[in-house]
Write a protein that holds these residues in place. Structure first.
Motif, PDB file in Angstrom:
ATOM      1  N   ASP A  89     -11.551   1.689  -8.923  1.00 50.05           N
ATOM      2  CA  ASP A  89     -12.289   1.187 -10.088  1.00 50.05           C
ATOM      3  C   ASP A  89     -13.688   0.692  -9.720  1.00 50.05           C
ATOM      4  O   ASP A  89     -14.533   0.525 -10.588  1.00 50.05           O
ATOM      5  CB  ASP A  89     -11.500   0.129 -10.870  1.00 50.05           C
ATOM      6  N   ARG A  90     -13.968   0.528  -8.439  1.00 53.14           N
ATOM      7  CA  ARG A  90     -15.331   0.163  -8.009  1.00 53.14           C
ATOM      8  C   ARG A  90     -16.324   1.301  -8.241  1.00 53.14           C
ATOM      9  O   ARG A  90     -17.532   1.092  -8.200  1.00 53.14           O
ATOM     10  CB  ARG A  90     -15.349  -0.227  -6.526  1.00 53.14           C
ATOM     11  N   GLN A  91     -15.825   2.514  -8.481  1.00 56.13           N
ATOM     12  CA  GLN A  91     -16.696   3.661  -8.727  1.00 56.13           C
ATOM     13  C   GLN A  91     -17.428   3.561 -10.064  1.00 56.13           C
ATOM     14  O   GLN A  91     -18.438   4.228 -10.253  1.00 56.13           O
ATOM     15  CB  GLN A  91     -15.865   4.946  -8.778  1.00 56.13           C
TER      16      GLN A  91
ATOM     17  N   ARG B 254     -12.749  11.413  -8.240  1.00 58.99           N
ATOM     18  CA  ARG B 254     -12.202  10.489  -7.248  1.00 58.99           C
ATOM     19  C   ARG B 254     -13.242  10.032  -6.230  1.00 58.99           C
ATOM     20  O   ARG B 254     -12.938   9.266  -5.332  1.00 58.99           O
ATOM     21  CB  ARG B 254     -11.012  11.129  -6.541  1.00 58.99           C
ATOM     22  N   ARG B 255     -14.483  10.492  -6.398  1.00 60.57           N
ATOM     23  CA  ARG B 255     -15.565  10.116  -5.474  1.00 60.57           C
ATOM     24  C   ARG B 255     -16.839   9.883  -6.261  1.00 60.57           C
ATOM     25  O   ARG B 255     -17.069  10.495  -7.288  1.00 60.57           O
ATOM     26  CB  ARG B 255     -15.811  11.235  -4.464  1.00 60.57           C
ATOM     27  N   GLY B 256     -17.683   9.021  -5.750  1.00 58.78           N
ATOM     28  CA  GLY B 256     -19.004   8.799  -6.318  1.00 58.78           C
ATOM     29  C   GLY B 256     -18.992   7.934  -7.566  1.00 58.78           C
ATOM     30  O   GLY B 256     -17.948   7.617  -8.114  1.00 58.78           O
TER      31      GLY B 256
ATOM     32  N   GLU C 107      -8.548   0.317 -16.311  1.00 56.83           N
ATOM     33  CA  GLU C 107      -9.088   0.796 -15.036  1.00 56.83           C
ATOM     34  C   GLU C 107      -7.972   0.963 -14.005  1.00 56.83           C
ATOM     35  O   GLU C 107      -7.923   1.955 -13.277  1.00 56.83           O
ATOM     36  CB  GLU C 107     -10.140  -0.172 -14.506  1.00 56.83           C
ATOM     37  N   ASP C 108      -7.070  -0.013 -13.937  1.00 52.61           N
ATOM     38  CA  ASP C 108      -5.952   0.069 -12.991  1.00 52.61           C
ATOM     39  C   ASP C 108      -5.072   1.285 -13.271  1.00 52.61           C
ATOM     40  O   ASP C 108      -4.604   1.953 -12.344  1.00 52.61           O
ATOM     41  CB  ASP C 108      -5.118  -1.213 -13.034  1.00 52.61           C
ATOM     42  N   ALA C 109      -4.845   1.589 -14.550  1.00 53.75           N
ATOM     43  CA  ALA C 109      -4.030   2.756 -14.918  1.00 53.75           C
ATOM     44  C   ALA C 109      -4.713   4.054 -14.474  1.00 53.75           C
ATOM     45  O   ALA C 109      -4.046   4.989 -14.004  1.00 53.75           O
ATOM     46  CB  ALA C 109      -3.767   2.769 -16.414  1.00 53.75           C
ATOM     47  N   LEU C 110      -6.042   4.120 -14.618  1.00 53.86           N
ATOM     48  CA  LEU C 110      -6.776   5.315 -14.191  1.00 53.86           C
ATOM     49  C   LEU C 110      -6.667   5.522 -12.684  1.00 53.86           C
ATOM     50  O   LEU C 110      -6.570   6.653 -12.206  1.00 53.86           O
ATOM     51  CB  LEU C 110      -8.243   5.209 -14.613  1.00 53.86           C
ATOM     52  N   VAL C 111      -6.672   4.435 -11.922  1.00 55.99           N
ATOM     53  CA  VAL C 111      -6.526   4.536 -10.467  1.00 55.99           C
ATOM     54  C   VAL C 111      -5.104   4.959 -10.105  1.00 55.99           C
ATOM     55  O   VAL C 111      -4.897   5.875  -9.310  1.00 55.99           O
ATOM     56  CB  VAL C 111      -6.893   3.200  -9.773  1.00 55.99           C
ATOM     57  N   LYS C 112      -4.115   4.294 -10.708  1.00 58.18           N
ATOM     58  CA  LYS C 112      -2.715   4.588 -10.372  1.00 58.18           C
ATOM     59  C   LYS C 112      -2.360   6.046 -10.656  1.00 58.18           C
ATOM     60  O   LYS C 112      -1.624   6.673  -9.894  1.00 58.18           O
ATOM     61  CB  LYS C 112      -1.781   3.658 -11.136  1.00 58.18           C
TER      62      LYS C 112
ATOM     63  N   HIS D  99       0.451   5.332 -17.648  1.00 62.87           N
ATOM     64  CA  HIS D  99       0.566   6.151 -16.446  1.00 62.87           C
ATOM     65  C   HIS D  99       1.196   7.507 -16.786  1.00 62.87           C
ATOM     66  O   HIS D  99       0.677   8.567 -16.393  1.00 62.87           O
ATOM     67  CB  HIS D  99       1.392   5.408 -15.394  1.00 62.87           C
ATOM     68  N   LEU D 100       2.292   7.476 -17.533  1.00 62.11           N
ATOM     69  CA  LEU D 100       2.958   8.727 -17.905  1.00 62.11           C
ATOM     70  C   LEU D 100       2.055   9.613 -18.760  1.00 62.11           C
ATOM     71  O   LEU D 100       1.989  10.832 -18.558  1.00 62.11           O
ATOM     72  CB  LEU D 100       4.264   8.435 -18.641  1.00 62.11           C
ATOM     73  N   LEU D 101       1.334   9.017 -19.710  1.00 69.23           N
ATOM     74  CA  LEU D 101       0.410   9.799 -20.541  1.00 69.23           C
ATOM     75  C   LEU D 101      -0.725  10.390 -19.708  1.00 69.23           C
ATOM     76  O   LEU D 101      -1.116  11.547 -19.909  1.00 69.23           O
ATOM     77  CB  LEU D 101      -0.150   8.933 -21.668  1.00 69.23           C
TER      78      LEU D 101
END
Length: 150
Positions: free
Chosen positions: A97-99, A58-60, A85-90, A45-47
């Motif tokens: 992550d459904r994108q 953030r869309r599509g 995937e969770d880190a990319l969302v957070k 997250h920090l990185l």
């Protein structure tokens, strides 16, 4: 479409190393992240916060390419995907992550320090019309819920 996001992160722990059963009051079991998974997620997250995060991701529908550098052939790159995937969302790199409509995972064995190189780009709407439509519906519902709370 061209790559719009790149980051290099430490390799996430595998699913086997990142989840543990926890007994809830009443005796039911659920899975929870291990201390190792929480440490990795915090560091990732920090990185990710230090990298430019374009808002268009953030869309599509998205395409994600991972180059997973591992020490041995026995290491499984695919079972490390969910934490990433969770880190990319957070970190608000992506909205949900459904994108992710396309995954490409390349394993590189014995190439220095274990790490994962992440690349994201917008996927073609023409190739993923059903996903694009479902994402738009979900986003619309979420927007209405937020508006109702105001």
């Amino acid at each position: 479409m061209s790559v719009v996001f790149r980051a290099v992160l430490p390799i996430p722990p595998s699913v086997n190393e990142s989840l543990q059963p926890v007994r809830l009051p009443g005796g039911a079991l659920r899975l929870a992240h291990t201390a190792e998974a929480r440490r990795w997620a915090s560091k990732a997250h920090l990185l990710l916060l230090t990298v430019r995060r374009p808002t268009e991701l953030r869309r599509g529908p998205l395409a994600m390419r991972l180059k997973v550098h591992v020490a041995t052939i026995a290491s499984d790159g695919g079972n490390r995907l969910k934490l990433l995937e969770d880190a990319l969302v957070k970190a608000r790199v992506i909205g949900d992550d459904r994108q992710i409509a396309e995954w490409e995972i390349v394993k590189v064995v014995g190439d220095g320090e274990p790490r994962v190189e992440v690349e994201l780009r917008q996927a073609s709407l023409a190739e993923h019309p059903e996903l694009a439509q479902r994402l738009a519906i979900a986003e619309n519902k979420q927007g209405k819920r937020k508006a109702g709370r105001s």
